[in-house]
Design a protein around this motif. Structure first.
Motif: not given
Lengths: 386, 218
Positions: A302-304, A306-307, A310-311, A313-314, A325-326, A347, A377, A381, B13, B59-62, B64, B104
């Motif tokens: 249920f989550v992606e 790249e998100s 990226l998180h 990496d923070f 996406c990556f 994903h 995340l 979603s 994000f 809502e997002s399943y995606g 950044a 993107k």
């Protein structure tokens, strides 16, 4: 806060001891490897190169003359596949066999060859990533020139039954290449027992330098060069010898111990077990047991991906994902799709790959940060809500 | 540290605005992109008198850029009439975010379309749309303007990647001026099919990669 690097399948941090071993070959003995009748610095350089070759050969139980240095695992796999084809052109046939989950140097070489009129069979793998041996056996024909099946997978870490594959190939009299980029020094391989004809190995996955890799070529295997130049490396891989690289590669090989592999495996097991236990809706990608010690690959549903990366990496954490996406091609990981996963499984897949420099404390921080990010995340979603 | 994402995008994000679901929305949509797997859901509340969007959530399943675009576009739509909100373009959203990386674009276009589709859903439910438009070559080309060429971040029509479009008896045929071994061939193909096949009178979409000069690929 110290940056936590867990993308060691991409490349590893150089070990300082490797750099120290290499230094003299940049500053003192910097000549090319000359013949014994030329100047002394060149003779010393040649000795260093041959010593490095011997150290690497020994780890495979091969003879030194069977090791060819190249610039990268990409080049090794290209030389293996294209080199065999060149050597056997018009002698046997135009058919080759590989798996659906090979790394890009292998899979894209085959795709290019298909455009040139060769026929390639892509043998499927099961849901844990293991090549189906019956399918493999069936796919080998009279005209088959070469089989190329990786020793272990770059993304999901599944180890193939290389002994059985080698037996099948020997029995059917077909040349067998294996990409061992992610197993060399992590999973033992002895070429006197396992009848592999060509083996791709690399320094960059074992804290050696980049720009140096090797191809093991069993004595008598027909291979022709794919680049032209000054006859180096038995005229199979012409080019100025990367002697500091070769010395560094050998030093990196010397530094890997079985204790280190156990240490990495323990950290890896903690990652896998805690993620599966503590984070709901997670799936392990790849085989649970038949798996390289440094790899954990988890899909957080249920989550992606790249998100997540990226998180992370923070939080100062580096990992990788199979999400489209990556990827450079915007396509979902062919490996996750190859094990029967759907786009959704790719994903949200995250690959954690460990090395000797990772610690238990880092593993714990990664688990905490990832769990927190995934739950955050999931809140935004549209999927997975009750 | 230099990311392909600027600070505005990263902030949206990290702390996206208007996240969540609206119970009993007046309009809603779920948009998905098989090209990258992203998905976005948009919910709106509309004042029936003034036609002003009084609340909007997503809502997002995606990735950044998908999350950041969802955040900015809902901010932009809130307080606008549905006619005004419909006109919010991807370009405006991208500008408000300080520019998105070209590769993107397709994930962010999704959020823009999500808003438009939620408004469309509102209009359909409230009898504001009366007749279905038959799909013509022009309708398809208009839709293809939402398929991005990942190399440039510009749409495939503008970058002249579409060499021919035809519609015949429910079958749409789209010819693309690339070869099928182009690194983005599959991503573009999936995106094209996804956008065209949902048209009400189209039952088959054919995507043909015929190379730059139309002479096929070798």
């Amino acid at each position: 806060m110290k940056y936590i690097y867990m993308d060691n399948a991409a490349t590893t941090r150089l070990d300082e001891r490797v750099l120290e071993a290499m230094k003299p070959y940049f500053f003192d003995t910097y000549a090319v490897a000359t013949s014994e009748f030329a100047y002394s610095m060149g003779i010393e350089a040649r000795e260093a190169l041959e010593k490095a070759r011997e150290i690497i050969a020994k780890k495979l139980n091969a003879s030194s003359s069977e090791i060819i240095f190249t610039s990268d695992f990409t080049e090794s796999s290209n030389l293996a596949i294209q080199g065999v084809i060149r050597a056997l052109q018009n002698k046997k046939g135009k058919h080759m066999v590989t798996s659906t989950i090979e790394d890009f140097p292998v899979i894209n070489t085959f795709k290019a060859l298909e455009k040139q009129g060769y026929e390639v069979t892509y043998v499927p793998v099961d849901s844990s990533g293991v090549v189906n041996l019956d399918e493999l056996r069936k796919s080998i024909k009279e005209e088959t020139v070469l089989v190329s099946i990786q020793h272990a997978n770059q993304e999901i870490g599944t180890i193939q039954n290389i002994d059985e594959i080698a037996e099948i190939c020997e029995e059917k009299n077909v040349i067998f290449h294996s990409d061992a980029t992610h197993t060399f020094m992590r999973v033992p391989i002895d070429v006197s027992r396992t009848h592999v004809d060509l083996l791709t190995i690399s320094a960059h996955t074992i804290h050696g330098p980049r720009g140096i890799a090797a191809l093991y070529i069993r004595e008598g295997t027909p291979v022709k060069k794919i680049m032209y130049g000054g006859y180096q490396e038995k005229d199979l891989r012409p080019g100025v010898e990367n002697i500091p690289g070769a010395v560094g590669f050998a030093k990196a090989v010397d530094l890997v111990t079985s204790e280190e592999n156990e240490y990495i495996r323990n950290l890896r097991d903690i990652l896998i077990e805690r993620f599966l236990k503590e984070v709901p809706e997670t799936v392990l990608n790849g085989h649970r047991i038949q798996r390289i010690p440094q790899n954990a690959n988890i899909t957080f549903r249920f989550v992606e991906g790249e998100s997540i990366t990226l998180h992370l990496d923070f939080h100062g954490i580096a990992v990788s994902t199979g999400s489209a996406c990556f990827s450079k091609s915007l396509e979902a990981s062919h490996v996750i799709l190859g094990i029967g996963g759907d786009h959704e499984r790719a994903h949200g897949s995250v690959r954690f790959t460990l090395s000797r420099f990772n610690t238990l404390e880092e593993v714990e921080r990664v688990i905490e940060a990832t769990s927190e990010i995934v739950s955050r995340l999931r809140k935004i979603s549209p999927l997975g809500k009750k | 540290m230099k990311f392909p994402y600027n600070e505005v995008i990263l902030e949206h994000f990290r702390n996206p605005k208007n996240v969540g679901k609206i119970d009993n929305p007046d309009g809603k949509s779920v948009e998905g992109s098989p090209a990258c797997g992203d998905m976005v859901a948009v919910y709106i509340k509309v004042d029936s008198g003034t036609k002003v969007i009084t609340d909007v959530k997503f809502e997002s399943y995606g990735c950044a850029s998908n999350i950041a675009t969802g955040s900015i576009i809902t901010e932009m739509a809130k307080g606008k009439t549905i006619e005004e909100a419909k006109k919010i373009s991807w370009k405006q959203a991208s500008e408000a975010l300080g520019g998105l990386p070209p590769v993107k674009v397709h994930c962010s276009v999704l959020a823009v379309e999500g808003l438009r589709e939620a408004i469309r859903d509102y209009e359909e439910r409230h009898g504001l749309i009366t007749k279905k438009e038959p799909t013509t070559r022009d309708v398809i080309i208009k839709r293809l303007r939402h398929v991005m060429n990942p190399l440039t971040g510009l749409d495939v029509v503008r970058t002249k990647l579409i060499s021919d479009v035809s519609v015949n008896d429910g079958t749409a045929t789209i010819k693309i001026a690339l070869c099928d071994d182009h690194p983005y061939a599959n991503a573009i193909k999936d995106d094209v099919i996804e956008r065209i096949e949902r048209l009400w009178d189209i039952n088959k979409v054919e995507v043909i990669f015929e190379g730059e000069d139309g002479n096929g690929c070798r």
